[in-house]
Motif scaffolding. Sequence first.
Motif, PDB file in Angstrom:
ATOM      1  N   PHE A 119       0.883  -1.195   0.094  1.00 51.29           N
ATOM      2  CA  PHE A 119      -0.040   0.120  -0.110  1.00 51.29           C
ATOM      3  C   PHE A 119       0.878   1.166   0.072  1.00 51.29           C
ATOM      4  O   PHE A 119       1.921   1.218   0.797  1.00 51.29           O
ATOM      5  N   ALA A 120       0.391   2.183  -0.819  1.00 47.73           N
ATOM      6  CA  ALA A 120       1.431   3.390  -1.181  1.00 47.73           C
ATOM      7  C   ALA A 120       0.741   4.559  -0.897  1.00 47.73           C
ATOM      8  O   ALA A 120      -0.270   4.788  -1.266  1.00 47.73           O
ATOM      9  N   ALA A 121       1.722   5.429  -0.271  1.00 51.07           N
ATOM     10  CA  ALA A 121       1.083   7.005  -0.254  1.00 51.07           C
ATOM     11  C   ALA A 121       0.900   7.776  -1.583  1.00 51.07           C
ATOM     12  O   ALA A 121       1.884   7.874  -2.189  1.00 51.07           O
ATOM     13  N   ARG A 122      -0.354   8.168  -1.769  1.00 50.63           N
ATOM     14  CA  ARG A 122      -0.505   8.474  -3.115  1.00 50.63           C
ATOM     15  C   ARG A 122       0.205   9.785  -3.547  1.00 50.63           C
ATOM     16  O   ARG A 122       0.659   9.973  -4.771  1.00 50.63           O
ATOM     17  N   GLU A 123       0.366  10.561  -2.715  1.00 53.79           N
ATOM     18  CA  GLU A 123       1.259  11.948  -2.743  1.00 53.79           C
ATOM     19  C   GLU A 123       2.790  11.600  -2.910  1.00 53.79           C
ATOM     20  O   GLU A 123       3.361  12.452  -3.631  1.00 53.79           O
ATOM     21  N   SER A 124       3.222  10.749  -2.254  1.00 49.54           N
ATOM     22  CA  SER A 124       4.639  10.622  -2.311  1.00 49.54           C
ATOM     23  C   SER A 124       5.466   9.261  -3.036  1.00 49.54           C
ATOM     24  O   SER A 124       6.699   9.596  -3.207  1.00 49.54           O
ATOM     25  N   ALA A 125       4.697   8.377  -2.983  1.00 51.76           N
ATOM     26  CA  ALA A 125       5.302   7.118  -3.399  1.00 51.76           C
ATOM     27  C   ALA A 125       5.682   7.361  -4.864  1.00 51.76           C
ATOM     28  O   ALA A 125       4.992   7.697  -5.817  1.00 51.76           O
ATOM     29  N   ILE A 126       6.991   6.684  -5.413  1.00 48.48           N
ATOM     30  CA  ILE A 126       7.474   6.767  -6.568  1.00 48.48           C
ATOM     31  C   ILE A 126       8.072   5.520  -6.900  1.00 48.48           C
ATOM     32  O   ILE A 126       9.086   5.087  -5.988  1.00 48.48           O
ATOM     33  N   PHE A 127       7.742   4.861  -8.048  1.00 40.60           N
ATOM     34  CA  PHE A 127       8.275   3.366  -8.379  1.00 40.60           C
ATOM     35  C   PHE A 127       9.089   3.462  -9.660  1.00 40.60           C
ATOM     36  O   PHE A 127       8.673   4.186 -10.723  1.00 40.60           O
ATOM     37  N   GLY A 128      10.044   2.713  -9.495  1.00 37.93           N
ATOM     38  CA  GLY A 128      10.729   2.398 -10.998  1.00 37.93           C
ATOM     39  C   GLY A 128      11.420   1.264 -10.865  1.00 37.93           C
ATOM     40  O   GLY A 128      12.247   0.795 -10.098  1.00 37.93           O
ATOM     41  N   GLN A 129      11.542   0.604 -12.196  1.00 41.57           N
ATOM     42  CA  GLN A 129      12.425  -0.698 -12.406  1.00 41.57           C
ATOM     43  C   GLN A 129      13.264  -0.315 -13.450  1.00 41.57           C
ATOM     44  O   GLN A 129      13.332  -0.703 -14.764  1.00 41.57           O
ATOM     45  N   PHE A 130      14.548   0.545 -13.183  1.00 46.11           N
ATOM     46  CA  PHE A 130      15.363   1.108 -14.175  1.00 46.11           C
ATOM     47  C   PHE A 130      16.389   0.644 -14.692  1.00 46.11           C
ATOM     48  O   PHE A 130      17.148   0.787 -15.409  1.00 46.11           O
ATOM     49  N   GLU A 131      16.891  -0.696 -14.214  1.00 50.18           N
ATOM     50  CA  GLU A 131      17.883  -1.503 -14.643  1.00 50.18           C
ATOM     51  C   GLU A 131      18.066  -1.437 -16.177  1.00 50.18           C
ATOM     52  O   GLU A 131      19.348  -1.472 -16.508  1.00 50.18           O
ATOM     53  N   PRO A 132      17.019  -1.512 -16.840  1.00 53.59           N
ATOM     54  CA  PRO A 132      17.510  -1.542 -18.399  1.00 53.59           C
ATOM     55  C   PRO A 132      18.251  -0.313 -18.855  1.00 53.59           C
ATOM     56  O   PRO A 132      18.697  -0.475 -19.994  1.00 53.59           O
ATOM     57  N   SER A 133      18.078   0.677 -18.146  1.00 51.91           N
ATOM     58  CA  SER A 133      18.704   1.858 -18.678  1.00 51.91           C
ATOM     59  C   SER A 133      20.178   1.938 -18.374  1.00 51.91           C
ATOM     60  O   SER A 133      21.047   2.511 -19.036  1.00 51.91           O
ATOM     61  N   PHE A 134      20.722   0.751 -17.720  1.00 54.41           N
ATOM     62  CA  PHE A 134      22.023   0.551 -17.671  1.00 54.41           C
ATOM     63  C   PHE A 134      22.266  -0.740 -18.470  1.00 54.41           C
ATOM     64  O   PHE A 134      23.432  -1.437 -18.320  1.00 54.41           O
ATOM     65  N   GLY A 135      21.579  -1.058 -19.302  1.00 56.14           N
ATOM     66  CA  GLY A 135      21.738  -2.360 -20.296  1.00 56.14           C
ATOM     67  C   GLY A 135      21.444  -3.699 -19.415  1.00 56.14           C
ATOM     68  O   GLY A 135      21.791  -4.665 -20.229  1.00 56.14           O
ATOM     69  N   VAL A 136      20.938  -3.895 -18.292  1.00 57.99           N
ATOM     70  CA  VAL A 136      21.003  -5.069 -17.566  1.00 57.99           C
ATOM     71  C   VAL A 136      19.452  -5.217 -17.292  1.00 57.99           C
ATOM     72  O   VAL A 136      18.419  -4.408 -17.230  1.00 57.99           O
TER      73      VAL A 136
END
Lengths: 287, 287, 287
Positions: free
Chosen positions: B132-149
């Motif tokens: 469960f996440a706070a609507r105002e502040s939670a931020i999600f990312g699965q950014f590994e592919p930006s490093f090629g992995v």
Amino acid sequence: MNITSGGEIAEFKTLKVITEGAVLFVEIAAPPMNLLGPELIRDLVSLIQRAEADNSVQVLVFKSADPDYFISHVDVTSIKENREAAAKLNGDPSIGQMLRHLSASRLVSIAQIEGRVRGVGSEFILACDMCFAARESAIFGQFEPSFGVIPGAGGAQHLARLMGRGRALEVMLSAHDYNADLAERYGWINRALPAAELGEFVKSLAHRIARFPAAGHATVKERVNAICLPSSDDIRRDSDLFLEGTRTNQFKQLTQIAMENGFQTRAAEMNLAGLVYHIQGKRTSEV
Amino acid sequence: MNITSGGEIAEFKTLKVITEGAVLFVEIAAPPMNLLGPELIRDLVSLIQRAEADNSVQVLVFKSADPDYFISHVDVTSIKENREAAAKLNGDPSIGQMLRHLSASRLVSIAQIEGRVRGVGSEFILACDMCFAARESAIFGQFEPSFGVIPGAGGAQHLARLMGRGRALEVMLSAHDYNADLAERYGWINRALPAAELGEFVKSLAHRIARFPAAGHATVKERVNAICLPSSDDIRRDSDLFLEGTRTNQFKQLTQIAMENGFQTRAAEMNLAGLVYHIQGKRTSEV
Amino acid sequence: MNITSGGEIAEFKTLKVITEGAVLFVEIAAPPMNLLGPELIRDLVSLIQRAEADNSVQVLVFKSADPDYFISHVDVTSIKENREAAAKLNGDPSIGQMLRHLSASRLVSIAQIEGRVRGVGSEFILACDMCFAARESAIFGQFEPSFGVIPGAGGAQHLARLMGRGRALEVMLSAHDYNADLAERYGWINRALPAAELGEFVKSLAHRIARFPAAGHATVKERVNAICLPSSDDIRRDSDLFLEGTRTNQFKQLTQIAMENGFQTRAAEMNLAGLVYHIQGKRTSEV
């Protein structure tokens, strides 16, 4: 069942069946609160068998005669009789297999939901091919884990596939009530609709589907079921785990306390989420 | 850990643990930005082991002491040490297997999310039973592919199962930031809630679940995991692919450029989606 | 195809291709209504082959030159020729396998949807890696069952995996039109966006993805596809079932009636959901 003549079929004790062309409108009427017991199961088995044998029937619409309860849950006082009644459909003595038969049928089934749909009620609508619910009144719950047992008729199987891991676990472990909007967001049902539009929407959809060639329905269902429908083995395993759970002292004690606190009565189950929480304080810690 | 006595357990370096009945509230406090490094991994392994060994514990609630970062991501300067620390839980030297252990545990785990949850942070909350996440502040990312992995600890496995093909590919290939409302729509989390209500909601849910019989929890989790939880083989394969990727010159160069541009610093990662885009212009085209 | 030079590539009959760095913007222009026939299939096969052979290309963006039709559906007057044209890509004579090849490609494909996307049009966008649609104009339908057949190119496979059992059955058995908001809620597409923002959003996303290392894209796609992409066997089976269905008298009769009522004409298909319902009244009950 001569559905081509139209009108009402009066031979069921707990179902009121109206035919309109290739659509059967089935109203569940098992007062005082549409518990799923032997009588309702026998009627459902009979209905499914006769509809499947009649090629003029294509679509079943299930709704409730009780605005507060669609199917409340299984009658826990008749688990053995329930299973015997369910076995009449395809030999397997479990409500889960009876419901899976409906899912795998060539018949298209639509649940039109007003009121409470909990436990095996939820499993019933999950076994239908589509579910539409009244935004104002429908309430959903898969509360069996509050009695220490897994849902016995495929609920865990369907919810896990529809909602994903986190939401399915939340729904079952919390044993909470969910309104129609949240049920839609979680994928429990197809859509929540205003109560005033629900009946017309479902009727129109049922007749639309019934108008299309039956061959297409059967093939589409077969291919979709191959991907999404839980296997018989999975349904049977859950049923066995449920039965094992019902034989523990903990389940028996909780059920007894629940009955003493209004479980399986119309008034007390208006807030079942509160009832199942309340009774935990009365169980002994050791069972 | 004597959780029956209540109060705070002060033996962890990066976790602040408060017991309330059968619920452990675990606050992640690894300044300056809750990177997942060896120390935090060791504390998590120890916490899980001790909670599992204590039958009075039923539910773990994870939250963060830092309003901007729940878990920022893995500390890329200590990949080897991280794996050694993770191996302490069940012998398999990967954070993914450590997280899978948590998913498969009899313990019910709930993530209460404020701030950033990226990379292995996302994989951590995906391994919890509910988020469960706070609507105002939670931020999600699965950014590994930006490093090629590929994500190394199960992120691709969970996201593909929760969101479906298109959304999982979008999330990973774009390496973008997602707010809580979109994360809810995509099925990344159970629900987004107003920050002001989040704590009370999770606390109430945790105590509700803890009040129900433990036997039901374990069986429900086992059956749902059989359908939804990625296999150990899939987790291991992703971990291996991630490791292979980190050994390429491309990954090493991108990581070095990223560090020079503020990667793994609190201020620069407030907008990590911008940072990972920016650094691509500085890599040589040949690596 | 020398994409490094930028600008327009003028060699396709039904596609207008513009290169911007590593992104190809592909506009489908097969008047009068973007039916998928042999010419468009040949162009798509050629485009995919040449883009895959050119390592400087990373992302394909598909959009339509026609604001009312993205891809209307398959040209039913050329089913045999369609299959022969599709076979050029990887030897398997089915549009479903051609589309699956695109899904499995190292190339990242994005559908930018305005107008109608029905039948194989829906299957085309489902085969892309991501789909974004104009809230005001995009319309979705998987209407093949209204002709008594299953979708032939993977539609049932993708929809069942994306939406779950109930919604996938509803979409196909109803053969209805769905707007972009409902398509988003059902998981048919990634997101519905205001038409005025759609182009810029997709362009920015495409360039962002293209900027990241290609190695990461390929690995992420491979791992996600291992979970979510229908197998070749499933695609082939659906294709075979579709072909079988098209050989029945019922399908032939319905198609003929449909053609007489405007099927495959621009004006009549503005409301295809009405057309397919209407024609059922004209078929003989015996076929």
